[in-house]
Design a protein around this motif. Structure first.
Motif, mmCIF file in Angstrom:
data_model
loop_
_atom_site.group_PDB
_atom_site.id
_atom_site.type_symbol
_atom_site.label_atom_id
_atom_site.label_comp_id
_atom_site.label_asym_id
_atom_site.label_seq_id
_atom_site.Cartn_x
_atom_site.Cartn_y
_atom_site.Cartn_z
ATOM 1 N N GLU A 226 -13.747 12.367 14.750
ATOM 2 C CA GLU A 226 -13.846 11.704 16.051
ATOM 3 C C GLU A 226 -13.394 12.640 17.182
ATOM 4 O O GLU A 226 -12.562 12.265 17.996
ATOM 5 N N HIS B 71 -17.468 6.915 15.268
ATOM 6 C CA HIS B 71 -17.991 5.555 15.329
ATOM 7 C C HIS B 71 -19.074 5.486 16.397
ATOM 8 O O HIS B 71 -19.673 4.460 16.609
ATOM 9 N N SER C 228 -13.398 1.653 7.656
ATOM 10 C CA SER C 228 -14.498 1.885 6.728
ATOM 11 C C SER C 228 -14.169 3.008 5.751
ATOM 12 O O SER C 228 -14.905 3.249 4.812
ATOM 13 N N GLU D 133 -17.181 1.663 11.102
ATOM 14 C CA GLU D 133 -16.205 1.058 11.981
ATOM 15 C C GLU D 133 -14.808 1.360 11.470
ATOM 16 O O GLU D 133 -14.643 1.935 10.399
ATOM 17 N N SER D 134 -13.800 0.953 12.232
ATOM 18 C CA SER D 134 -12.440 1.244 11.777
ATOM 19 C C SER D 134 -12.199 0.529 10.456
ATOM 20 O O SER D 134 -12.639 -0.592 10.250
ATOM 21 N N ASP E 143 -14.075 -2.418 17.536
ATOM 22 C CA ASP E 143 -15.272 -1.850 16.914
ATOM 23 C C ASP E 143 -16.526 -2.328 17.630
ATOM 24 O O ASP E 143 -16.527 -3.392 18.255
ATOM 25 N N VAL F 108 -20.778 7.711 9.970
ATOM 26 C CA VAL F 108 -20.476 6.667 10.946
ATOM 27 C C VAL F 108 -19.938 5.444 10.220
ATOM 28 O O VAL F 108 -20.222 5.218 9.048
ATOM 29 N N SER G 141 -13.998 11.030 20.768
ATOM 30 C CA SER G 141 -13.819 9.612 21.044
ATOM 31 C C SER G 141 -12.788 9.318 22.124
ATOM 32 O O SER G 141 -12.873 8.319 22.810
#
Lengths: 296, 533
Positions: free
Chosen positions: B448, B481, B320, B317-318, B186, B315, B451
């Motif tokens: 995502e 993210h 979330s 982080e992983s 992250d 948005v 990504s």
């Protein structure tokens, strides 16, 4: 090609074809697999048609030729057994039994095992638990017990061998496919299919099973020899085919007893069996590669 | 003239594959002096990792090398495997991208680090344990004494990467090769790891060869930069000079590939398309037969409102809960709370009742390699939705719709007979977008979508999404993210942390003046300040 004749079901077949047709094209490029396919077809044809062409019957005893070695004159091209019966004829008859057992048992294990495993893995949770415990129970039943039980209920019949072997062989297949499915169903393309509103049945048949096919084909090529040997084991115990009918497994086991004095009795059915198994292995490898779009 | 620490001289690496030879690295030369940081930048397939793997003698057997790699004057390509083993871990150490898989899950971490010390320094028992404890402390692992006996699974991703760094530093190497060490982490963790590396570099005086695709990191981290493309060294120079005045078009393109532009907001009276109140999603942790099960709550009461034509960015982080929320909104997961799509309440609808709505709300996933079935042709993949939602179409009509959808995403319709593995990541993502578009949806969940793509490809996909939105009046929920991408695409932004919304608001306002500390931390970690300045 009018528009109305192509209902969704009709062209569902067409879509399946595109991988199938593609696979066939690629299989044709694989020389080993194609040679195996032709040889296998030849063996099958000879076994089916051969017994009508040979001058001897299955149980015909040639009183002038007991345990004769292969010879061109006298009519016994591949020799006779200790009872004076033509070995070529018996091997071809045996091939009918062995090949049909292999075919039926494998198809049964393929059909039940793949569907059962895919459904179990896909539904997951409690259903999966129940379905796999049933498999465990089936595993725990001794094979002989199952066969004897079937004999008692239905009487002696060659179809019973098919049923008994098929009823056992699908268990391994179900486990393999379930494992594959568990890994596959977390993939995003399955989720994408959900998001498209694809029905569960279609997700299993269109997305899960085609992607699990690699290990399945490899396992099928291992199942066929197993089934042929299982049948000869049953026959050896007196539960399978009965004299005068025979199978490759039975012929080989008889041949082993006479190995010292009449080696052709072992060699002739063994060569047929070995050739068949070789061909199946090459064909299986070829099929697995041909069905995987990545190998080209 | 002094010999540099590492000198790569006219290195060529070819892979002899069954269907021909592939040149991965072509006549590449660079050098690293003691104590400096050199960044090797390039997109996937540029050969940036191959040259360092060659230095470690870890190339697969298929590889053929020419040229020279000299470490303190000694040619590593000519060195014996035994000599290389002595160098590896001792003078040259390496950390990898995947902290999840580069530690052996069956051994305690103390044991794994001690193994290096035992091999190269002959340290054993108490002495080794003491040194490992010291190392763990240096890389900032809390309670190092206790962590010595932890298994990798007990540590978070960032902590595992710290353990990997401790292992690499165990013998105080002169050169550390860091191959995308923060890509799997992250942004806030990434910033911590980079700061740690910088700090340790000064303490040990080691050189770092930093391999990455992320120019944002390079700008803040490296002394010098080498840009690679398709196996060739395109440009190299001092970091500042290179960023200020890139000489090569490719470098310029990479620097400019940062997503730009802003979304024009929709009018205030645009009708509401998707509304969610108090959405909660929980996963069972432990199932018990007679006692209540324990649950992990991934999404904790989210409020969301999306107007037609809007793009809402999420948005976080992983972990979330942002992807979980997205899936719950499409009813791919069971959830509690109210979700309304236009006038229909989605709560409690079974899959048959959801089906008519599925064609109106579609999804594009992150992984362009996992989201397409490998055994279906592109045409079948794109056309599958039509079989469900427009079964009355003939094969020919469906094919025409598929071609049209592929044209929309700027792919050659002739490609529909091919299989997904023949396409690049960016093309695959276009196929996934075409699969969603062919149903002419109103709402698109983008989870995502950029990504997993290289920066330059990312820019074109973003441009495509923008263009499609304009032409078809699509409504997007954009989960990412990557703050830079969200800023370029979204009207409003939700910042999520541990299943809850930390902050939300108009994109521009939120990025210019974030209210919450967590949002500010995210932005700082993403180096966004550097570009706005």
């Amino acid at each position: 090609m009018t528009s109305r004749s192509l209902t969704p079901d009709a062209d569902a077949g067409m879509a399946g074809d595109s991988l199938g047709r593609e696979a066939w094209r690629r299989l044709k490029q694989n020389k080993a697999a194609m040679a195996s396919l032709w040889l296998l077809a030849t063996i099958t044809l000879v076994c089916v048609a051969g017994p009508w062409l040979t001058p001897w019957g299955l149980a015909d005893v040639d009183w002038n030729a007991f345990g004769v070695a292969p010879t061109l004159d006298g009519g016994h091209w591949l020799g006779t057994d200790a009872n004076g019966r033509d070995l070529l004829t018996r091997t071809l008859y045996g091939g009918r039994v062995s090949l049909s057992v292999a075919l039926v048992a494998t198809l049964v294990s393929l059909a039940i095992g793949v569907l059962y495993g895919a459904v179990s893995g896909y539904l997951g949770g409690r259903v999966d638990n129940l379905m796999m415990r049933f498999v465990d129970i089936m595993y725990s039943l001794p094979f002989m017990f199952l066969v004897i039980l079937l004999m008692v209920v239905f009487g002696r019949n060659i179809l019973l061998i098919y049923a008994a072997i098929g009823a056992v062989e699908w268990l391994d297949m179900a486990r393999i496919v379930r494992g594959q499915t568990l890994a596959l169903k977390r993939r995003e393309f399955i989720e994408a299919a959900h998001a498209l509103g694809v029905k569960d049945r279609k997700i299993v048949t269109r997305h899960l099973i085609p992607n699990a096919i690699g290990p399945v084909i490899v396992y099928v090529t291992l199942t066929v020899p197993k089934v042929i040997l299982l049948e000869s084991f049953l026959s050896f115990l007196g539960l399978g085919v009965q004299e005068p009918l025979t199978s490759w497994g039975v012929l080989i086991s008889e041949g082993t007893d006479m190995m010292q004095t009449a080696p052709w009795m072992l060699l002739v059915p063994s060569v047929f069996l070995a050739l068949t198994l070789f061909c199946l292995n090459f064909l299986g490898d070829g099929l697995r590669d041909a069905l995987d779009p990545k190998t080209r | 003239m002094t010999t540099p620490l590492l000198e790569v001289d006219e290195l060529c690496v070819d892979f002899a594959l069954p269907h021909g030879t592939v040149s991965a690295v072509k006549h590449v030369s660079y050098r690293i002096e003691a104590g400096e940081t050199l960044a090797l930048v390039g997109e996937s397939g540029s050969g940036k990792s191959v040259s360092s793997t060659a230095a470690m003698g870890l190339l697969p057997d298929l590889a053929r090398t020419r040229g020279a790699i000299r470490f303190e004057g000694e040619d590593l390509l000519a060195a014996t495997p035994k000599r290389l083993r002595r160098l590896r871990g001792n003078d040259i150490a390496m950390i990898f991208q995947e902290p999840m898989t580069s530690l052996n899950p069956l051994h305690r971490i103390g044991r794994q680090i001690a193994e290096v010390l035992e091999r190269h320094r002959g340290l054993k028992g108490r002495a080794a344990r003491e040194r490992v404890r010291e190392l763990l402390e240096q890389v900032g692992i809390p309670e190092p004494e206790r962590r010595l006996d932890s298994y990798p699974r007990e540590l978070s991703g960032g902590q595992r990467q710290r353990v990997m760094i401790a292992m690499a530093l165990a013998c105080e190497p002169k050169l550390l090769i860091a191959d995308e060490p923060t890509t799997a982490l992250d942004v806030t963790v990434q910033a911590q790891i980079l700061a740690l590396l910088k700090d340790l570099q000064q303490r040990y005086g080691m050189a770092i060869l930093f391999i990455t695709h992320d120019l944002g990191i390079v700008r803040h981290f490296a002394d010098r930069v080498c840009v690679m493309r398709q196996g060739e060294l395109v440009e190299s120079g001092e970091t500042r000079a290179l960023f200020d005045a890139p000489r090569h078009d490719y470098t310029r393109m990479l620097i400019d590939a940062e997503p730009r532009g802003r979304k024009t907001p929709v009018t205030e009276d645009a009708p509401m398309l998707l509304e969610a109140h108090g959405v909660r999603v929980r996963f069972p942790l432990k199932k018990r037969l007679f006692r209540p099960s324990t649950y992990f709550e991934a999404v904790r009461g989210i409020e969301l409102a999306i107007r037609r034509g809007q793009t809402v960015g999420i948005v976080g982080e992983s972990g979330s809960g942002k992807s979980t929320l997205g899936r719950a909104l499409l009813r791919l997961l069971d959830s509690r709370g109210d979700i309304r799509f236009e006038d229909t309440a989605l709560g409690g609808l079974d899959s048959a009742a959801m089906r008519p709505l599925r064609s109106r709300m579609q999804v594009v996933f992150q992984d362009p390699f996992g989201s397409l079935s490998p055994r279906m042709t592109v045409g079948e993949i794109v056309g599958e939705g039509l079989r469900v939602h427009a079964p009355e179409l003939t094969a020919r009509e469906r094919d025409a719709r598929v071609q049209e959808a592929l044209g929309e995403v700027a792919l050659d319709p002739a490609m529909r007979r091919r299989y997904p593995h023949e396409f690049s990541g960016g093309q695959r993502q276009r196929i996934a977008i075409a699969r969603a578009l062919v149903l002419k949806p109103e709402f698109l969940l983008l989870d995502e979508p950029t990504s997993a793509l290289d920066r330059s490809v990312q820019a074109t996909v973003i441009e495509l999404l923008r263009d499609l939105q304009r032409r078809h009046g699509l409504t997007y929920l954009f989960i990412s993210h990557d703050l830079a991408v969200v800023r370029a695409l979204a009207d409003t932004v939700l910042v999520m942390k541990q299943g809850e919304v930390v902050e939300q608001g108009d994109t521009q306002a939120l990025f210019e003046a974030p209210r919450e500390a967590y949002t500010r931390e995210l932005m700082r970690a993403a180096f966004l300040d550097a570009q706005t300045a």
